[in-house]
Design an enzyme around this catalytic site. Structure first.
Site, PDB file in Angstrom:
ATOM      1  N   ARG A  94      -7.096  -3.549   7.033  1.00 26.68           N
ATOM      2  CA  ARG A  94      -7.902  -2.605   6.236  1.00 26.68           C
ATOM      3  C   ARG A  94      -9.010  -1.941   7.071  1.00 26.68           C
ATOM      4  O   ARG A  94     -10.105  -1.675   6.579  1.00 26.68           O
ATOM      5  CB  ARG A  94      -8.559  -3.301   5.041  1.00 26.68           C
ATOM      6  CG  ARG A  94      -7.607  -3.973   4.084  1.00 26.68           C
ATOM      7  CD  ARG A  94      -6.685  -2.974   3.393  1.00 26.68           C
ATOM      8  NE  ARG A  94      -6.039  -3.590   2.267  1.00 26.68           N
ATOM      9  CZ  ARG A  94      -4.883  -4.271   2.340  1.00 26.68           C
ATOM     10  NH1 ARG A  94      -4.254  -4.400   3.494  1.00 26.68           N
ATOM     11  NH2 ARG A  94      -4.357  -4.803   1.246  1.00 26.68           N
ATOM     12  N   CYS A 148      -8.136  -3.489  -4.860  1.00 27.56           N
ATOM     13  CA  CYS A 148      -9.009  -4.632  -4.600  1.00 27.56           C
ATOM     14  C   CYS A 148     -10.405  -4.157  -4.206  1.00 27.56           C
ATOM     15  O   CYS A 148     -10.557  -3.229  -3.424  1.00 27.56           O
ATOM     16  CB  CYS A 148      -8.419  -5.513  -3.503  1.00 27.56           C
ATOM     17  SG  CYS A 148      -7.015  -6.476  -4.095  1.00 27.56           S
ATOM     18  N   GLU A 196     -14.026  -3.752   0.109  1.00 26.71           N
ATOM     19  CA  GLU A 196     -12.872  -2.983   0.573  1.00 26.71           C
ATOM     20  C   GLU A 196     -13.015  -1.565   0.020  1.00 26.71           C
ATOM     21  O   GLU A 196     -12.684  -0.583   0.672  1.00 26.71           O
ATOM     22  CB  GLU A 196     -11.559  -3.606   0.092  1.00 26.71           C
ATOM     23  CG  GLU A 196     -10.395  -2.996   0.854  1.00 26.71           C
ATOM     24  CD  GLU A 196      -9.097  -2.958   0.125  1.00 26.71           C
ATOM     25  OE1 GLU A 196      -8.849  -1.951  -0.575  1.00 26.71           O
ATOM     26  OE2 GLU A 196      -8.325  -3.921   0.261  1.00 26.71           O
TER      27      GLU A 196
HETATM   28  N1  EPU Z   1      -4.862 -15.287  -7.139  1.00 27.42           N
HETATM   29  C1  EPU Z   1      -5.423 -15.981  -8.164  1.00 27.42           C
HETATM   30  N2  EPU Z   1      -6.117 -15.289  -9.114  1.00 27.42           N
HETATM   31  C2  EPU Z   1      -6.273 -13.955  -9.082  1.00 27.42           C
HETATM   32  C3  EPU Z   1      -5.695 -13.228  -8.023  1.00 27.42           C
HETATM   33  C4  EPU Z   1      -4.985 -13.915  -7.053  1.00 27.42           C
HETATM   34  O1  EPU Z   1      -5.322 -17.190  -8.220  1.00 27.42           O
HETATM   35  O2  EPU Z   1      -6.917 -13.412  -9.973  1.00 27.42           O
HETATM   36  C5  EPU Z   1      -4.059 -16.021  -6.153  1.00 27.42           C
HETATM   37  C6  EPU Z   1      -2.580 -15.658  -6.277  1.00 27.42           C
HETATM   38  O3  EPU Z   1      -1.931 -16.435  -7.243  1.00 27.42           O
HETATM   39  C7  EPU Z   1      -2.069 -15.896  -4.870  1.00 27.42           C
HETATM   40  C8  EPU Z   1      -3.275 -15.564  -3.991  1.00 27.42           C
HETATM   41  O4  EPU Z   1      -4.422 -15.628  -4.838  1.00 27.42           O
HETATM   42  O5  EPU Z   1      -1.741 -17.239  -4.702  1.00 27.42           O
HETATM   43  C9  EPU Z   1      -3.153 -14.198  -3.354  1.00 27.42           C
HETATM   44  O6  EPU Z   1      -3.035 -13.198  -4.366  1.00 27.42           O
HETATM   45  P1  EPU Z   1      -2.205 -11.833  -4.192  1.00 27.42           P
HETATM   46  O7  EPU Z   1      -0.830 -12.142  -3.697  1.00 27.42           O
HETATM   47  O8  EPU Z   1      -2.371 -11.025  -5.408  1.00 27.42           O
HETATM   48  O9  EPU Z   1      -2.885 -11.176  -2.960  1.00 27.42           O
HETATM   49  P2  EPU Z   1      -4.372 -10.802  -2.702  1.00 27.42           P
HETATM   50  O10 EPU Z   1      -4.763 -11.501  -1.457  1.00 27.42           O
HETATM   51  O11 EPU Z   1      -5.236 -10.991  -3.883  1.00 27.42           O
HETATM   52  C10 EPU Z   1      -3.657  -8.764  -1.218  1.00 27.42           C
HETATM   53  C11 EPU Z   1      -4.204  -7.368  -1.022  1.00 27.42           C
HETATM   54  C12 EPU Z   1      -3.657  -6.426  -2.074  1.00 27.42           C
HETATM   55  C13 EPU Z   1      -2.139  -6.426  -2.003  1.00 27.42           C
HETATM   56  C14 EPU Z   1      -1.635  -7.859  -2.210  1.00 27.42           C
HETATM   57  C15 EPU Z   1      -0.137  -7.975  -2.033  1.00 27.42           C
HETATM   58  C16 EPU Z   1      -6.446  -7.418  -0.090  1.00 27.42           C
HETATM   59  C17 EPU Z   1      -7.911  -7.419  -0.380  1.00 27.42           C
HETATM   60  N3  EPU Z   1      -5.641  -7.429  -1.153  1.00 27.42           N
HETATM   61  O12 EPU Z   1      -4.205  -9.229  -2.456  1.00 27.42           O
HETATM   62  O13 EPU Z   1      -4.123  -5.123  -1.745  1.00 27.42           O
HETATM   63  O14 EPU Z   1      -1.606  -5.572  -2.991  1.00 27.42           O
HETATM   64  O15 EPU Z   1      -2.239  -8.740  -1.234  1.00 27.42           O
HETATM   65  O16 EPU Z   1       0.185  -7.834  -0.688  1.00 27.42           O
HETATM   66  O17 EPU Z   1      -6.049  -7.413   1.072  1.00 27.42           O
HETATM   67  C18 EPU Z   1      -5.794  -3.446  -2.033  1.00 27.42           C
HETATM   68  O18 EPU Z   1      -5.814  -3.364  -0.809  1.00 27.42           O
HETATM   69  O19 EPU Z   1      -6.519  -2.735  -2.760  1.00 27.42           O
HETATM   70  C19 EPU Z   1      -4.914  -4.439  -2.646  1.00 27.42           C
HETATM   71  C20 EPU Z   1      -4.854  -4.609  -3.943  1.00 27.42           C
END
Ligand code: EPU
Length: 302
Positions: free
Chosen positions: A177, A226, A296
């Site tokens: 990012r 995010c 972000e």
């Molecule tokens: N989780 C929770 N509760 C929540 C959200 C997530 O427990 O409310 C847990 C999920 O169950 C999972 C872990 O946290 O075990 C990771 O969650 P997720 O796969 O949704 O990924 P993330 O790290 O929250 C990142 C990116 C997203 C992207 C997704 C999928 C960042 C800040 N976020 O989210 O990107 O869509 O992975 O690859 O890097 C963005 O950049 O705006 C964005 C949404």
């Protein structure tokens, strides 16, 4: 801010720039938040050096807007004008494995167009809203993919040199990012080199990512994706969720009950509401986990 000086207005027309008075940034951002200012829509990249000279000489502060999908804009009468590129047609031209793409092209439509021509690699990014230029600037990524991987060349207006420059991939660094572009560089066009893949196979990948996204993100609501970057090795969303903060709100700004790192505008949230919610959540995470969350979302204060 209003551009009212008749000399500037006449010069803008000469430069093929469309001037729209009192545009509402809440209509131009996915969060649906933001005050009003004049919008200058640029029809020719080549007019940029003269346009920026005109604005600087006349002390008109400005900001560059892409698709507005990762942006939190301040309330009220904004103290700068906003510049935005018109989308050229066609906005994607293919040449073997190379895709020549206009920065104002819609990211999802570009990926779909390439997929239909058996060019893949970016399936994970299909549901990311915004323009190709915006995705480039911050190296948008999802499901293990990031746009920077496929970049061969970027045409950019560099505010520092006041010139349009073409940068090769080795001259740009793409990190999580983050890119080496300066905040006031304006993305104009990009050449991507994409791997050949049959459309059916790409479509399967797209379906899987879409399904994951639908099941974990608040897609129908106004958000900027995010809010915080993930600190190394941890998920910001998971930490916020573990603190029981889903649904926490300030006015109509609310931590999504679907994904805790998405903050949604559930009605008529102001930038002030959203800023206090962000500050509150950041403080609570700092207190409980000792982790300082970095935004972000890009913030343009009024
Ligand atoms: N989780 C929770 N509760 C929540 C959200 C997530 O427990 O409310 C847990 C999920 O169950 C999972 C872990 O946290 O075990 C990771 O969650 P997720 O796969 O949704 O990924 P993330 O790290 O929250 C990142 C990116 C997203 C992207 C997704 C999928 C960042 C800040 N976020 O989210 O990107 O869509 O992975 O690859 O890097 C963005 O950049 O705006 C964005 C949404």
């Amino acid at each position: 801010m209003r551009v009212s000086d008749s000399k500037i207005v006449a010069k803008l027309a000469e430069l093929n720039v469309e001037l729209q008075h009192s545009a509402s940034l809440s209509d131009l951002t996915s969060l649906g938040i933001g005050g009003t200012t004049d919008l200058l829509r640029i029809k020719s990249h080549e007019s940029l050096p003269d346009l920026l000279n005109l604005l600087d000489t006349n002390h008109v502060p400005h900001k560059f807007l892409g698709g507005g999908s990762n942006l939190l804009v301040g309330d009220g009468d904004l103290p700068w004008v906003v510049l935005q590129l018109f989308r050229s047609e066609p906005d994607v031209v293919l040449d073997g494995n190379l895709a020549h793409v206009d920065a104002a092209a819609d990211l999802g439509r570009m990926i779909t167009f390439c997929a239909k021509n058996d060019l893949g690699g970016m399936e994970g990014l299909i549901g990311v809203p915004g323009t190709v230029g915006g995705a480039l600037r911050m190296n948008a990524g999802a499901y293990g993919m990031q746009i920077g991987t496929y970049v061969r060349e970027v045409k950019v207006y560099r505010a520092a040199s006041r010139k349009i420059e073409v940068l090769r991939d080795h001259q740009i660094s793409f990190e999580y990012r983050h890119t080496s572009f300066a905040p006031d560089d304006m993305m104009l066009a990009v050449i991507l080199e994409l791997p050949s893949k049959p459309y059916k196979e790409i479509l399967q990948g797209i379906r899987i990512c879409n399904e994951k996204r639908r099941s974990s993100q608040p897609l129908g609501q106004k958000s900027a994706g995010c809010i915080f970057k993930n600190p190394p090795g941890v998920s910001a969303g998971r930490m916020i969720d573990e603190l029981g903060l889903k649904g926490l709100s300030v006015g109509d700004a609310q931590v999504s009950d679907r994904h805790a790192n998405f903050f949604v505008n559930a009605g008529h949230a102001s930038a002030k509401d959203m800023q206090s919610l962000i500050a509150d959540v950041r403080e609570r995470v700092q207190k409980s986990f000792g982790v300082s969350l970095e935004n972000e979302v890009v913030v343009w204060n009024a």
